[in-house]
Each structure stands twice: as C-alpha cells, then as structure tokens.
Motif scaffolding. Structure first.
Motif, PDB file in Angstrom:
ATOM      1  N   GLU A  81       0.800  -1.225   0.000  1.00  0.00           N
ATOM      2  CA  GLU A  81       0.000   0.000   0.000  1.00  0.00           C
ATOM      3  C   GLU A  81       0.831   1.272   0.000  1.00  0.00           C
ATOM      4  O   GLU A  81       0.291   2.381   0.055  1.00  0.00           O
ATOM      5  N   TRP A  82       2.148   1.131  -0.103  1.00  0.00           N
ATOM      6  CA  TRP A  82       3.031   2.290   0.040  1.00  0.00           C
ATOM      7  C   TRP A  82       3.421   2.888  -1.300  1.00  0.00           C
ATOM      8  O   TRP A  82       3.919   2.194  -2.185  1.00  0.00           O
ATOM      9  N   ASP A  83       3.201   4.188  -1.444  1.00  0.00           N
ATOM     10  CA  ASP A  83       3.643   4.938  -2.619  1.00  0.00           C
ATOM     11  C   ASP A  83       5.053   5.459  -2.397  1.00  0.00           C
ATOM     12  O   ASP A  83       5.499   5.605  -1.261  1.00  0.00           O
ATOM     13  N   LYS A  84       5.720   5.780  -3.502  1.00  0.00           N
ATOM     14  CA  LYS A  84       6.981   6.520  -3.430  1.00  0.00           C
ATOM     15  C   LYS A  84       6.586   7.981  -3.240  1.00  0.00           C
ATOM     16  O   LYS A  84       6.439   8.737  -4.210  1.00  0.00           O
ATOM     17  N   GLY A  85       6.386   8.362  -2.005  1.00  0.00           N
ATOM     18  CA  GLY A  85       5.892   9.703  -1.715  1.00  0.00           C
ATOM     19  C   GLY A  85       6.990  10.749  -1.801  1.00  0.00           C
ATOM     20  O   GLY A  85       7.921  10.744  -0.988  1.00  0.00           O
ATOM     21  N   HIS A  86       6.893  11.630  -2.799  1.00  0.00           N
ATOM     22  CA  HIS A  86       7.811  12.769  -2.866  1.00  0.00           C
ATOM     23  C   HIS A  86       7.642  13.604  -1.597  1.00  0.00           C
ATOM     24  O   HIS A  86       6.532  13.977  -1.247  1.00  0.00           O
ATOM     25  N   MET A  87       8.728  13.923  -0.925  1.00  0.00           N
ATOM     26  CA  MET A  87       8.654  14.846   0.187  1.00  0.00           C
ATOM     27  C   MET A  87       8.773  16.283  -0.349  1.00  0.00           C
ATOM     28  O   MET A  87       7.931  17.118  -0.085  1.00  0.00           O
ATOM     29  N   ALA A  88       9.822  16.585  -1.103  1.00  0.00           N
ATOM     30  CA  ALA A  88       9.862  17.838  -1.861  1.00  0.00           C
ATOM     31  C   ALA A  88       9.122  17.530  -3.161  1.00  0.00           C
ATOM     32  O   ALA A  88       9.571  16.703  -3.954  1.00  0.00           O
ATOM     33  N   PRO A  89       7.955  18.144  -3.388  1.00  0.00           N
ATOM     34  CA  PRO A  89       7.085  17.740  -4.499  1.00  0.00           C
ATOM     35  C   PRO A  89       7.677  18.048  -5.872  1.00  0.00           C
ATOM     36  O   PRO A  89       8.247  19.117  -6.086  1.00  0.00           O
ATOM     37  N   ALA A  90       7.508  17.120  -6.793  1.00  0.00           N
ATOM     38  CA  ALA A  90       7.968  17.324  -8.165  1.00  0.00           C
ATOM     39  C   ALA A  90       7.336  18.575  -8.764  1.00  0.00           C
ATOM     40  O   ALA A  90       8.012  19.373  -9.424  1.00  0.00           O
ATOM     41  N   ALA A  91       6.049  18.773  -8.522  1.00  0.00           N
ATOM     42  CA  ALA A  91       5.328  19.898  -9.130  1.00  0.00           C
ATOM     43  C   ALA A  91       5.815  21.259  -8.638  1.00  0.00           C
ATOM     44  O   ALA A  91       5.579  22.270  -9.292  1.00  0.00           O
ATOM     45  N   ASN A 108      14.578  11.508  -1.500  1.00  0.00           N
ATOM     46  CA  ASN A 108      13.384  12.338  -1.373  1.00  0.00           C
ATOM     47  C   ASN A 108      12.098  11.511  -1.337  1.00  0.00           C
ATOM     48  O   ASN A 108      11.000  12.043  -1.394  1.00  0.00           O
ATOM     49  N   SER A 109      12.244  10.199  -1.240  1.00  0.00           N
ATOM     50  CA  SER A 109      11.087   9.304  -1.289  1.00  0.00           C
ATOM     51  C   SER A 109      10.796   8.697   0.072  1.00  0.00           C
ATOM     52  O   SER A 109      11.694   8.234   0.767  1.00  0.00           O
ATOM     53  N   SER A 110       9.516   8.686   0.438  1.00  0.00           N
ATOM     54  CA  SER A 110       9.090   8.098   1.709  1.00  0.00           C
ATOM     55  C   SER A 110       8.010   7.061   1.461  1.00  0.00           C
ATOM     56  O   SER A 110       7.178   7.226   0.559  1.00  0.00           O
ATOM     57  N   LEU A 111       8.037   6.002   2.246  1.00  0.00           N
ATOM     58  CA  LEU A 111       6.975   4.991   2.171  1.00  0.00           C
ATOM     59  C   LEU A 111       5.689   5.622   2.711  1.00  0.00           C
ATOM     60  O   LEU A 111       5.445   5.630   3.913  1.00  0.00           O
ATOM     61  N   GLN A 112       4.884   6.144   1.805  1.00  0.00           N
ATOM     62  CA  GLN A 112       3.695   6.895   2.202  1.00  0.00           C
ATOM     63  C   GLN A 112       2.435   6.157   1.760  1.00  0.00           C
ATOM     64  O   GLN A 112       2.321   5.730   0.608  1.00  0.00           O
ATOM     65  N   GLN A 113       1.497   6.015   2.696  1.00  0.00           N
ATOM     66  CA  GLN A 113       0.245   5.314   2.389  1.00  0.00           C
ATOM     67  C   GLN A 113      -0.382   5.938   1.142  1.00  0.00           C
ATOM     68  O   GLN A 113      -0.500   7.147   1.029  1.00  0.00           O
ATOM     69  N   GLN A 114      -0.761   5.083   0.191  1.00  0.00           N
ATOM     70  CA  GLN A 114      -1.147   5.557  -1.130  1.00  0.00           C
ATOM     71  C   GLN A 114      -2.333   6.529  -1.132  1.00  0.00           C
ATOM     72  O   GLN A 114      -2.339   7.531  -1.865  1.00  0.00           O
ATOM     73  N   SER A 115      -3.333   6.299  -0.296  1.00  0.00           N
ATOM     74  CA  SER A 115      -4.489   7.200  -0.259  1.00  0.00           C
ATOM     75  C   SER A 115      -4.117   8.554   0.329  1.00  0.00           C
ATOM     76  O   SER A 115      -4.649   9.588  -0.083  1.00  0.00           O
ATOM     77  N   LEU A 116      -3.195   8.552   1.299  1.00  0.00           N
ATOM     78  CA  LEU A 116      -2.696   9.802   1.861  1.00  0.00           C
ATOM     79  C   LEU A 116      -1.919  10.569   0.803  1.00  0.00           C
ATOM     80  O   LEU A 116      -2.157  11.762   0.571  1.00  0.00           O
ATOM     81  N   ASN A 117      -0.991   9.886   0.130  1.00  0.00           N
ATOM     82  CA  ASN A 117      -0.136  10.517  -0.869  1.00  0.00           C
ATOM     83  C   ASN A 117      -0.946  11.120  -2.015  1.00  0.00           C
ATOM     84  O   ASN A 117      -0.667  12.227  -2.471  1.00  0.00           O
ATOM     85  N   ARG A 118      -1.956  10.408  -2.466  1.00  0.00           N
ATOM     86  CA  ARG A 118      -2.719  10.840  -3.650  1.00  0.00           C
ATOM     87  C   ARG A 118      -3.901  11.734  -3.295  1.00  0.00           C
ATOM     88  O   ARG A 118      -4.549  12.272  -4.192  1.00  0.00           O
ATOM     89  N   GLY A 119      -4.155  11.883  -1.985  1.00  0.00           N
ATOM     90  CA  GLY A 119      -5.310  12.648  -1.553  1.00  0.00           C
ATOM     91  C   GLY A 119      -4.951  13.942  -0.862  1.00  0.00           C
ATOM     92  O   GLY A 119      -4.496  14.907  -1.478  1.00  0.00           O
ATOM     93  N   VAL A 120      -5.139  13.951   0.463  1.00  0.00           N
ATOM     94  CA  VAL A 120      -4.998  15.201   1.218  1.00  0.00           C
ATOM     95  C   VAL A 120      -3.561  15.731   1.229  1.00  0.00           C
ATOM     96  O   VAL A 120      -3.336  16.950   1.269  1.00  0.00           O
ATOM     97  N   TRP A 121      -2.554  14.847   1.161  1.00  0.00           N
ATOM     98  CA  TRP A 121      -1.164  15.292   1.084  1.00  0.00           C
ATOM     99  C   TRP A 121      -0.943  16.086  -0.207  1.00  0.00           C
ATOM    100  O   TRP A 121      -0.342  17.161  -0.210  1.00  0.00           O
ATOM    101  N   LYS A 122      -1.458  15.548  -1.311  1.00  0.00           N
ATOM    102  CA  LYS A 122      -1.367  16.229  -2.607  1.00  0.00           C
ATOM    103  C   LYS A 122      -2.135  17.553  -2.574  1.00  0.00           C
ATOM    104  O   LYS A 122      -1.696  18.555  -3.142  1.00  0.00           O
ATOM    105  N   LYS A 123      -3.258  17.551  -1.887  1.00  0.00           N
ATOM    106  CA  LYS A 123      -4.074  18.763  -1.753  1.00  0.00           C
ATOM    107  C   LYS A 123      -3.289  19.871  -1.051  1.00  0.00           C
ATOM    108  O   LYS A 123      -3.366  21.046  -1.436  1.00  0.00           O
TER     109      LYS A 123
END
Length: 199
Positions: A81-91, A108-123
């Motif tokens: 369930e872990w995404d390669k979560g950018h800490m310093a965002p690519a965008a 710059n990659s963290s084992l980040q829960q995929q729904s967190l990474n693609r949801g509110v973290w991205k927001k």
C-alpha cells in the motif's frame, strides 16, 4: 565450505549494516534532507517552492538511487500500500527538466500510504503552490518513525506520520498526518499546533 560461505555472507551483512549512518545531510541545491540510511528514509526535509506554475514534463522519469547514500529502492514499494511519496514535491520544482528530475532521488522518497499521498497530502502541496504564486513559501517536513518502526519485507522502515509546516513571511501553517488512509479530505482536520523546529 557451504557453512563458511554462509557465515561470511552473514558477517558482511552485519558489517555493512553497522556502517550505515542514521543522519546523512543531503543538499542538491533545490532542497535539503536529513536522511537515515538505517531506516532507509528521510528524517526531515526543507525546501522553498520554486515553480508554482512550472510546466516541465516528467515523461520517462523514475526514481533513482544515489551512489554514496544507502536508500530504499523500487523493491520496497512493490505489491503493497506504500507509494513513493515525494517529500519535496515534483510539481514545486518543474521549472526545468533538471530541477524536476532532482526530486526523483530515493533520498526524497518516503513509504507513504497511497491514499494519503494521492489525496490530502497532494491537496496541501497544491495549496503551497497557490500561496507561492505571490509569496515566498518555505516548507519543513519531519518524518516520524517511532521507537521501533515496522518495516517492509525488503527492510525500509515505514513512517508513522508526517509533521508539515508551511511558512509565508511570519505566518506559519502546521499540519500532522498519520501514515494511514485518511478518513477525510478536509485539510482543516489535519491542522495542528506549530512546533519549535530545530532541524
């Protein structure tokens, strides 16, 4: 002979692990990270949003390992369930291809829960860029692991949460996210008291 080979392999593994550092300073000119080779993950990240409306393409880009730092790798993110979560965002660094590519280091990659990474973290990353349209926006992230972190089978430690601080002038916004599937997508639900940050 087989017994000696096994013992040698075990000795080399233990020796290599003992040489890993728990705090490595990484600065590529775009962001600064304190990285733990022992945990195979970042401990803290600092950056200033560089390109709130950049348009460099990330086509063909993927995460890469650093030659001098022991990091996580692609195997840590397979079939879980872990995404390669950018800490310093690519965008936030898509001013040009080189700057954008710099965010794809495994440092710059963290084992980040995929729904967190693609949801509110991205927001929240979108909010940072909106603020940066007319302001200098500085960001600090502390990645928390707890005293005895869980690990994926390939050894990288799984963070328990993320403290994130956004600074605009003298104003600070602070958030805390547990590294689990969020129950809401409302950013207000994750606001927290700002901490006294040392590093």
């Amino acid at each position: 002979m087989k017994k000696w080979s096994t013992l040698l392999l075990l000795f080399l593994s233990v020796t290599t692990y003992a040489q890993l550092k728990d705090s490595v300073n990484f600065d590529n000119g775009n962001f600064k990270i304190i990285y733990s080779e022992v945990l195979e993950g970042p401990r803290s990240v600092r950056y200033t949003v560089a390109c709130p409306t950049g348009n460099a393409s990330r086509k063909g880009m993927d995460f890469y390992k650093e030659k001098t730092i022991h990091t996580s790798d692609n195997n840590d993110y397979v079939a879980n369930e872990w995404d390669k979560g950018h800490m310093a965002p690519a965008a936030s660094f898509n001013c040009n291809t080189g700057m954008l590519y710099s965010t794809f280091t495994y440092v710059n990659s963290s084992l980040q829960q995929q729904s967190l990474n693609r949801g509110v973290w991205k927001k929240l990353e979108v909010r940072e860029r909106e603020l940066a349209a007319n302001n200098k926006v500085q960001v600090f992230i502390r990645v928390e692991y707890g005293t005895n972190p869980s690990r994926v089978e390939t050894n990288a430690a799984i963070p328990v949460g993320y403290y994130k601080e956004i600074k605009v002038g003298n104003s600070r916004e602070c958030y805390y996210f547990k590294n689990v599937k969020p129950e809401t997508s409302e950013l207000e639900a994750f606001k927290c008291k700002c901490r006294n940050v040392i590093q």
